[in-house]
Scaffold this active site. Sequence first.
Site, PDB file in Angstrom:
ATOM      1  N   ARG A   1       3.408  16.641   6.263  1.00 17.55           N
ATOM      2  CA  ARG A   1       4.133  16.622   4.978  1.00 17.55           C
ATOM      3  C   ARG A   1       4.719  17.995   4.660  1.00 17.55           C
ATOM      4  O   ARG A   1       5.804  18.091   4.102  1.00 17.55           O
ATOM      5  CB  ARG A   1       3.187  16.135   3.874  1.00 17.55           C
ATOM      6  CG  ARG A   1       2.917  14.622   3.960  1.00 17.55           C
ATOM      7  CD  ARG A   1       1.666  14.227   3.208  1.00 17.55           C
ATOM      8  NE  ARG A   1       1.435  12.798   3.122  1.00 17.55           N
ATOM      9  CZ  ARG A   1       0.882  12.037   4.080  1.00 17.55           C
ATOM     10  NH1 ARG A   1       0.527  12.578   5.231  1.00 17.55           N
ATOM     11  NH2 ARG A   1       0.692  10.743   3.894  1.00 17.55           N
TER      12      ARG A   1
ATOM     13  N   GLY B   1       1.962   7.830  14.535  1.00 17.46           N
ATOM     14  CA  GLY B   1       2.327   6.820  13.550  1.00 17.46           C
ATOM     15  C   GLY B   1       2.736   7.445  12.223  1.00 17.46           C
ATOM     16  O   GLY B   1       3.645   6.963  11.555  1.00 17.46           O
TER      17      GLY B   1
ATOM     18  N   ARG C   1       2.607  -0.462  17.748  1.00 18.35           N
ATOM     19  CA  ARG C   1       2.111  -0.465  16.364  1.00 18.35           C
ATOM     20  C   ARG C   1       3.112  -1.109  15.402  1.00 18.35           C
ATOM     21  O   ARG C   1       4.324  -0.997  15.565  1.00 18.35           O
ATOM     22  CB  ARG C   1       1.759   0.975  15.944  1.00 18.35           C
ATOM     23  CG  ARG C   1       0.655   1.522  16.837  1.00 18.35           C
ATOM     24  CD  ARG C   1       0.213   2.885  16.419  1.00 18.35           C
ATOM     25  NE  ARG C   1      -0.460   2.867  15.124  1.00 18.35           N
ATOM     26  CZ  ARG C   1      -0.883   3.945  14.503  1.00 18.35           C
ATOM     27  NH1 ARG C   1      -0.678   5.139  15.051  1.00 18.35           N
ATOM     28  NH2 ARG C   1      -1.493   3.857  13.353  1.00 18.35           N
TER      29      ARG C   1
ATOM     30  N   SER D   1      -2.334   1.531   2.634  1.00 17.34           N
ATOM     31  CA  SER D   1      -1.769   2.464   3.613  1.00 17.34           C
ATOM     32  C   SER D   1      -1.032   3.609   2.935  1.00 17.34           C
ATOM     33  O   SER D   1      -0.036   3.402   2.241  1.00 17.34           O
ATOM     34  CB  SER D   1      -0.797   1.717   4.541  1.00 17.34           C
ATOM     35  OG  SER D   1      -0.039   2.652   5.275  1.00 17.34           O
TER      36      SER D   1
ATOM     37  N   GLN E   1       0.571   5.748   4.590  1.00 19.00           N
ATOM     38  CA  GLN E   1       1.841   5.920   5.303  1.00 19.00           C
ATOM     39  C   GLN E   1       2.929   5.065   4.662  1.00 19.00           C
ATOM     40  O   GLN E   1       4.062   5.518   4.487  1.00 19.00           O
ATOM     41  CB  GLN E   1       1.671   5.543   6.775  1.00 19.00           C
ATOM     42  CG  GLN E   1       0.775   6.517   7.527  1.00 19.00           C
ATOM     43  CD  GLN E   1       0.559   6.127   8.979  1.00 19.00           C
ATOM     44  OE1 GLN E   1       0.990   5.058   9.419  1.00 19.00           O
ATOM     45  NE2 GLN E   1      -0.116   6.980   9.724  1.00 19.00           N
TER      46      GLN E   1
ATOM     47  N   ASP F   1     -10.030   6.956   9.294  1.00 22.41           N
ATOM     48  CA  ASP F   1      -9.894   7.529  10.643  1.00 22.41           C
ATOM     49  C   ASP F   1     -11.238   7.945  11.242  1.00 22.41           C
ATOM     50  O   ASP F   1     -11.303   8.351  12.399  1.00 22.41           O
ATOM     51  CB  ASP F   1      -8.973   8.760  10.599  1.00 22.41           C
ATOM     52  CG  ASP F   1      -7.530   8.365  10.340  1.00 22.41           C
ATOM     53  OD1 ASP F   1      -7.178   7.204  10.601  1.00 22.41           O
ATOM     54  OD2 ASP F   1      -6.752   9.226   9.875  1.00 22.41           O
TER      55      ASP F   1
ATOM     56  N   LYS G   1      -4.507   0.906  14.639  1.00 18.86           N
ATOM     57  CA  LYS G   1      -4.390   2.378  14.748  1.00 18.86           C
ATOM     58  C   LYS G   1      -3.870   2.718  16.138  1.00 18.86           C
ATOM     59  O   LYS G   1      -3.274   1.878  16.795  1.00 18.86           O
ATOM     60  CB  LYS G   1      -5.744   3.020  14.462  1.00 18.86           C
ATOM     61  CG  LYS G   1      -6.215   2.817  13.024  1.00 18.86           C
ATOM     62  CD  LYS G   1      -5.298   3.525  12.051  1.00 18.86           C
ATOM     63  CE  LYS G   1      -5.696   3.284  10.617  1.00 18.86           C
ATOM     64  NZ  LYS G   1      -4.704   3.819   9.674  1.00 18.86           N
TER      65      LYS G   1
ATOM     66  N   ARG H   1      -9.073   9.680  18.823  1.00 18.07           N
ATOM     67  CA  ARG H   1     -10.354   9.604  18.095  1.00 18.07           C
ATOM     68  C   ARG H   1     -11.406   8.814  18.882  1.00 18.07           C
ATOM     69  O   ARG H   1     -12.598   9.075  18.754  1.00 18.07           O
ATOM     70  CB  ARG H   1     -10.143   9.027  16.702  1.00 18.07           C
ATOM     71  CG  ARG H   1      -9.186   9.896  15.864  1.00 18.07           C
ATOM     72  CD  ARG H   1      -9.338   9.681  14.390  1.00 18.07           C
ATOM     73  NE  ARG H   1      -8.137  10.144  13.703  1.00 18.07           N
ATOM     74  CZ  ARG H   1      -7.878  11.413  13.394  1.00 18.07           C
ATOM     75  NH1 ARG H   1      -8.740  12.359  13.724  1.00 18.07           N
ATOM     76  NH2 ARG H   1      -6.761  11.736  12.768  1.00 18.07           N
TER      77      ARG H   1
END
Length: 445
Positions: A30, A98, A126, A171, A173, A325, A352, A400
Site C-alpha cells: 500500500r 494476489g 486464484r 476480504s 483485498q 494467513d 490462497k 506459508r
Amino acid sequence: MSKAKKLISHKTTHFKGAARVPGDKSISHRALMFGALTIGETIISGLLEGEDVLDTAGAMKAMGAHIEKDGSGLWKVHGVGIGGLKQPDTPLEMGNSGTSTRLLIGLVGGHPIKATFTGDASLTKRPMMRVITPLEKMGAQFEASEGGRLPLTVTGAKHALPIEYRLPVASAQVKSAVLLAGLNARGTTTVIEEKPTRDHTEKMLRAFGLEVEVEDLADGAQAVSVKGQQDMKPCAIDVPADPSSAAFPAVAASLIDGAEVRLGRVGVNERRNGVYRALQQLGADVSFEYERVEGGEEVADIVVRGGAVLKGCTIDPAIVPSMIDEFPVFAMAAACADGTTHMSGLEELRVKESDRLMMVANGLEACGVKLEMGEDSLTIYGTGKPPKGGAEIETALDHRIAMAFLVLGCVSEEPITIDDAAPIATSFPNFVALMNDLGADIKGI
Ligand code: S3P
C-alpha cells in the site's frame, strides 16, 4: 521466482535471541501504491523487499511512478497523482502476489487506462470475479481467462462511478480494490463489511491526507467510505515488522522447551494479531511488550517463551479474518498440543496461494498427525508431543506452507523436508537465516 530448492529442518533444542522480521507485506504494497498516487516525494522505511512487493513496485513504475531505493535503504516514491496513472506498455507481471493483483486491478479500474495482468501457476488459479463484479458496476470492463482468472485485461472506467458495495466474502483485498477504484470516482464510494478485515488501506489513506469515514451499522456491519478525486499528500511511512512473518519464529519458540525470543516492533493491529491470541488460548507464553502506536499502526515487541503446556482448544470463527494467513503455522502448534483443536470458518483458506486447508491437512497427515478436514474446517487431534515428522512436504508454490512445515521440523522426531523453498522469497527472504540465527537447523539438500 527462482528455481525449486529443497530444504530440510532438523530438530533443535536451543531457540533464543532477539530478531526483527522484515516489513509488513500488506503495508509495504500500500505504501508504494499510495505514494504513486501523490505528487511529491513519499519516503518509506522498513519496506519489505520480498518478490511480491517488488512486483508492486515494478507495476507502479510501469504506470508512471518513479521509485528508487537510496544508499541508506530508504525507498523514495515520486507519484503521478490520482487520475494520472499512465497506461503500461507491456503486461503487468504479478508473480505470486494476489494482493498486488487485486489492489492494482482496482486502481486501474478507476483510471481511463487499459492493463493486462499475468502471474505464476499459483496466481493464475486464484479467483478474480470477487473484484471484477464490483468494478464492473463502477464502469470498468474485463476480458478474463476462464472462471474470471488471470491473464486478465482491465479497461478502466473513463468516469468511474461511485458505488455502495456489501462484501460477499470477508476480504481486505476486495474492500481495498473497490476503495482504490473509488479514489478517482466523482462522489463517495462505500464498502460494507460484515466481518472486520485488515484496515491498512483505511489507515494509510488517512496518513496520505484523505478523509475516510468508518460507520458502525445497526446490523453489526461496518461501512467504510471515501470521497473520490481528493488530493493525496505525500508522507513518510515507517513499515512495522510483519506479524504474519513473526508468527513463524513465535510458534517455533512456543514449541521448544527453554526457548525465549523477542521479535521487535511487530505490527499488532487488532485485525492482524489473531494468531497471538489463539496461541495464548492454546496455553502458549506469548506477550506484547512496549505496545505503542507508530504512524497510525499499533506495534509491540512480541516475546515468546517455550515450555508452557499446550492444550487443544476451539478457535472462535469470528477471529478468522484476523489470523487468516497464520492458520498453516498455527496448525503446527495445534498438532503438538494435548487434545483436540477445532478450527472452522476457514473457507477462504482454499483460495490462497494454494488450497491451504488441503495442503496443511495432507502435510500433517504425512507427518503422522491425526485430523479431520471439512469443507471449511480442520480438527487436529494432538497427543501432547510433537509428531513423528520424517516426511517430504509438497508446498504448491505457497510460502506459508513451506515455512510452517519447516517450523514443525524444528520439533518433530524426524526431520521434515519441503519440496520447494523458492516461494519463501515472496514474503520473508531471510527466513532461513533468521531462524538459524535463533537456533534452528534448516539447510538445503
Ligand atoms: C491481504 C488480505 C488477505 C491476506 C493477504 C493480504 C491484504 O487476503 O490473505 O495475504 O494485504 O489486503 P484476502 O483479502 O483475500 O482475505
